[in-house]
Design an enzyme around this catalytic site. Structure first.
Site, PDB file in Angstrom:
ATOM      1  N   SER A 138      -7.068   4.635   2.993  1.00 41.37           N
ATOM      2  CA  SER A 138      -7.100   4.665   4.450  1.00 41.37           C
ATOM      3  C   SER A 138      -6.363   5.882   4.985  1.00 41.37           C
ATOM      4  CB  SER A 138      -6.426   3.403   4.966  1.00 41.37           C
ATOM      5  OG  SER A 138      -6.120   3.531   6.325  1.00 41.37           O
ATOM      6  N   TYR A 163       1.040  -2.374   5.884  1.00 43.68           N
ATOM      7  CA  TYR A 163      -0.291  -2.224   5.286  1.00 43.68           C
ATOM      8  C   TYR A 163      -0.478  -0.795   4.764  1.00 43.68           C
ATOM      9  CZ  TYR A 163      -5.190  -0.789   5.579  1.00 43.68           C
ATOM     10  OH  TYR A 163      -6.409  -0.212   5.329  1.00 43.68           O
ATOM     11  N   LYS A 167      -1.180   0.831   0.873  1.00 45.97           N
ATOM     12  CA  LYS A 167      -2.265   1.749   0.479  1.00 45.97           C
ATOM     13  C   LYS A 167      -1.677   3.008  -0.156  1.00 45.97           C
ATOM     14  CE  LYS A 167      -6.050  -0.373   1.624  1.00 45.97           C
ATOM     15  NZ  LYS A 167      -7.095  -0.702   0.663  1.00 45.97           N
TER      16      LYS A 167
HETATM   17  N1  UFG Z   1      -6.529  -0.916  20.529  1.00 47.72           N
HETATM   18  C1  UFG Z   1      -6.413  -1.432  21.803  1.00 47.72           C
HETATM   19  N2  UFG Z   1      -6.610  -2.772  21.963  1.00 47.72           N
HETATM   20  C2  UFG Z   1      -6.909  -3.618  20.930  1.00 47.72           C
HETATM   21  C3  UFG Z   1      -7.024  -3.066  19.628  1.00 47.72           C
HETATM   22  C4  UFG Z   1      -6.813  -1.716  19.468  1.00 47.72           C
HETATM   23  O1  UFG Z   1      -6.142  -0.717  22.751  1.00 47.72           O
HETATM   24  O2  UFG Z   1      -7.067  -4.826  21.149  1.00 47.72           O
HETATM   25  C5  UFG Z   1      -6.352   0.543  20.350  1.00 47.72           C
HETATM   26  C6  UFG Z   1      -5.226   0.908  19.389  1.00 47.72           C
HETATM   27  O3  UFG Z   1      -4.001   0.973  20.073  1.00 47.72           O
HETATM   28  C7  UFG Z   1      -5.736   2.258  18.853  1.00 47.72           C
HETATM   29  C8  UFG Z   1      -7.255   2.105  18.849  1.00 47.72           C
HETATM   30  O4  UFG Z   1      -7.532   1.038  19.750  1.00 47.72           O
HETATM   31  O5  UFG Z   1      -5.404   3.285  19.735  1.00 47.72           O
HETATM   32  C9  UFG Z   1      -7.808   1.742  17.501  1.00 47.72           C
HETATM   33  O6  UFG Z   1      -7.130   0.603  17.001  1.00 47.72           O
HETATM   34  P1  UFG Z   1      -7.659  -0.229  15.764  1.00 47.72           P
HETATM   35  O7  UFG Z   1      -6.746  -1.405  15.597  1.00 47.72           O
HETATM   36  O8  UFG Z   1      -9.099  -0.525  15.911  1.00 47.72           O
HETATM   37  O9  UFG Z   1      -7.518   0.776  14.553  1.00 47.72           O
HETATM   38  P2  UFG Z   1      -6.255   1.585  14.017  1.00 47.72           P
HETATM   39  O10 UFG Z   1      -6.491   3.024  14.323  1.00 47.72           O
HETATM   40  O11 UFG Z   1      -4.972   1.013  14.447  1.00 47.72           O
HETATM   41  O12 UFG Z   1      -6.342   1.289  12.456  1.00 47.72           O
HETATM   42  C10 UFG Z   1      -7.560   1.430  11.786  1.00 47.72           C
HETATM   43  C11 UFG Z   1      -7.649   0.423  10.671  1.00 47.72           C
HETATM   44  C12 UFG Z   1      -6.686   0.757   9.618  1.00 47.72           C
HETATM   45  C13 UFG Z   1      -6.802   2.169   9.204  1.00 47.72           C
HETATM   46  C14 UFG Z   1      -6.709   3.103  10.361  1.00 47.72           C
HETATM   47  C15 UFG Z   1      -6.960   4.509   9.894  1.00 47.72           C
HETATM   48  O13 UFG Z   1      -7.403  -0.892  11.163  1.00 47.72           O
HETATM   49  O14 UFG Z   1      -6.983  -0.066   8.497  1.00 47.72           O
HETATM   50  O15 UFG Z   1      -7.672   2.731  11.309  1.00 47.72           O
HETATM   51  O16 UFG Z   1      -7.086   5.397  10.920  1.00 47.72           O
HETATM   52  F1  UFG Z   1      -5.813   2.463   8.360  1.00 47.72           F
END
Ligand code: UFG
Length: 356
Positions: A138, A163, A167
């Site tokens: 990731s 997490y 990884k």
């Molecule tokens: N977000 C919101 N509201 C939500 C969920 C997410 O505003 O309910 C925002 C987060 O703050 C972030 C963006 O949407 O700015 C993306 O969030 P995600 O949770 O969809 O994804 P992440 O970027 O946090 O993490 C994902 C995967 C990980 C991986 C990572 C790598 O969940 O497993 O991308 O970039 F490691």
């Protein structure tokens, strides 16, 4: 199944694993998938012990794969699969716990499943002299970016969540292993943010409980399962203040695995190969909400909430290395991801389990 070489897919019932199985079967590979059903739904008819996702994969491709319920924490279960299929030539390792938020609450479950599970897998592979592995890693291993776009030379570690640390630790274990024994060929694939679904709408992401990730949450708001989406922070250093991420269509991601597999199966690939799999460009949370609203024709109510622990401003990939060495790049857009995710969501409003 014939006696030709087979590909073992751990976590094959899951979101990325099941989409990857489609591409593997369509590319002519023999596939054996294993999963512990931690995050997957069993054949509701009870006629088989297969996960519903893989039943659908077989229908979609018109090809069969073999499935076994195996938990990587159980070495004997794992050994029985390698005994049954002596011609396993490569393993694609997806099986892991993957929710960033949850990893703060269940630290030991993440360390034991992800690190101990990988360690068991590598030990059994060594025992059976299977030395080729593609690992589902990731972009989270990069921690807080020192520069963008992130290329594979960017330092790793200092992850912002448990997490991510698991990884990164597994990556380091694999690098140490390959350095200690030159039989190993290991490819680390660092995904950015997978989204979308198979264009049929028959398989897709089916999070258990409340979705942690942005896209599946938005999809559930659009279908009316949830009232509104909380936008985690609007004061980041991004064009509109909301988090900026590199979204990649799960079918592009699946294709990246097949390319990585073909690459590692070629002669003289010993050592470690590292590739980013992303689109190279990103979108803010508000842009994703707008794109999904357009694709679904639904209004997506949202509210600005506080920042989520462990989030960073922006993450996006340089994918030049994968393009050059694997001859792979993304062909699908954010609009495609939203359309396909909406198709999956409307055809399966409650995911694989109609009673969820
Ligand atoms: N977000 C919101 N509201 C939500 C969920 C997410 O505003 O309910 C925002 C987060 O703050 C972030 C963006 O949407 O700015 C993306 O969030 P995600 O949770 O969809 O994804 P992440 O970027 O946090 O993490 C994902 C995967 C990980 C991986 C990572 C790598 O969940 O497993 O991308 O970039 F490691």
């Amino acid at each position: 199944m014939t006696d030709e070489g087979v590909i073992l897919v751990t976590g094959g019932a899951g979101y990325v694993g099941s989409h990857c199985c489609i591409d593997l079967l369509n590319s002519g590979f023999k596939v054996v998938a294993i999963d512990n059903f931690f995050n997957a739904y069993k054949d509701p008819t009870g006629a088989t012990n297969y996960p519903e996702s893989l039943i659908r994969v077989q229908k979609l491709t018109g090809k069969s794969l073999e499935f076994h319920e195996v938990d990587l924490m159980n070495m004997d279960e794992l050994r029985s699969v390698f005994k049954k299929y002596p011609k396993i030539t490569c393993v694609i390792h997806f099986a892991a716990l993957k929710a960033v938020g949850e990893s703060f609450q269940k630290v030991l479950a993440y360390y034991s499943n992800n690190i101990h599970g990988a360690c068991n897998l590598l030990s059994v592979m060594e025992e059976f002299k299977v030395f080729k592995l593609v690992f589902s890693s990731s972009a989270t291993v990069y921690g807080v970016p020192e520069y963008l776009p992130l290329d594979e030379k960017h330092k790793t570690g200092n992850c912002t969540n448990p997490y991510g640390t698991t990884k990164d630790t597994v990556e380091r274990m694999m690098i140490d292993l390959a350095n200690s024994n030159s039989n190993w060929s290991i490819t680390l694939l660092r995904y950015f943010n997978p989204a979308g679904a198979h264009p049929s709408g028959d398989i897709g992401e089916d999070p258990l409980g409340i979705p942690n990730n942005l896209m599946p949450y938005i999809a559930q708001v659009a279908i009316g399962r949830r009232e509104k989406i909380s936008v985690y922070g609007d004061d980041y250093k991004t064009p509109d203040g909301t988090g900026y991420r590199d979204y990649i269509h799960v079918m592009d991601l699946a294709a990246g695995h097949v390319k990585a597999l073909q690459h590692i199966l070629a002669p003289n690939r010993e050592g470690v190969h590292i590739f980013n799999l992303g689109s190279g460009k990103g979108a803010t949370v508000l842009e994703v909400i707008a794109a999904f609203s357009k694709a679904s024709g639904k209004e997506i109510p949202y509210e600005i909430a506080g920042r989520r622990k462990g989030d960073v401003d922006s993450l996006y990939a340089s994918c030049d290395k994968a393009e050059k060495e694997l001859d792979w790049k993304c062909g699908l857009t954010l609009e495609d991801m939203c359309r396909d995710m909406w198709n999956w969501q409307t055809k399966n409003p409650r995911g694989f389990n109609p009673n969820a």
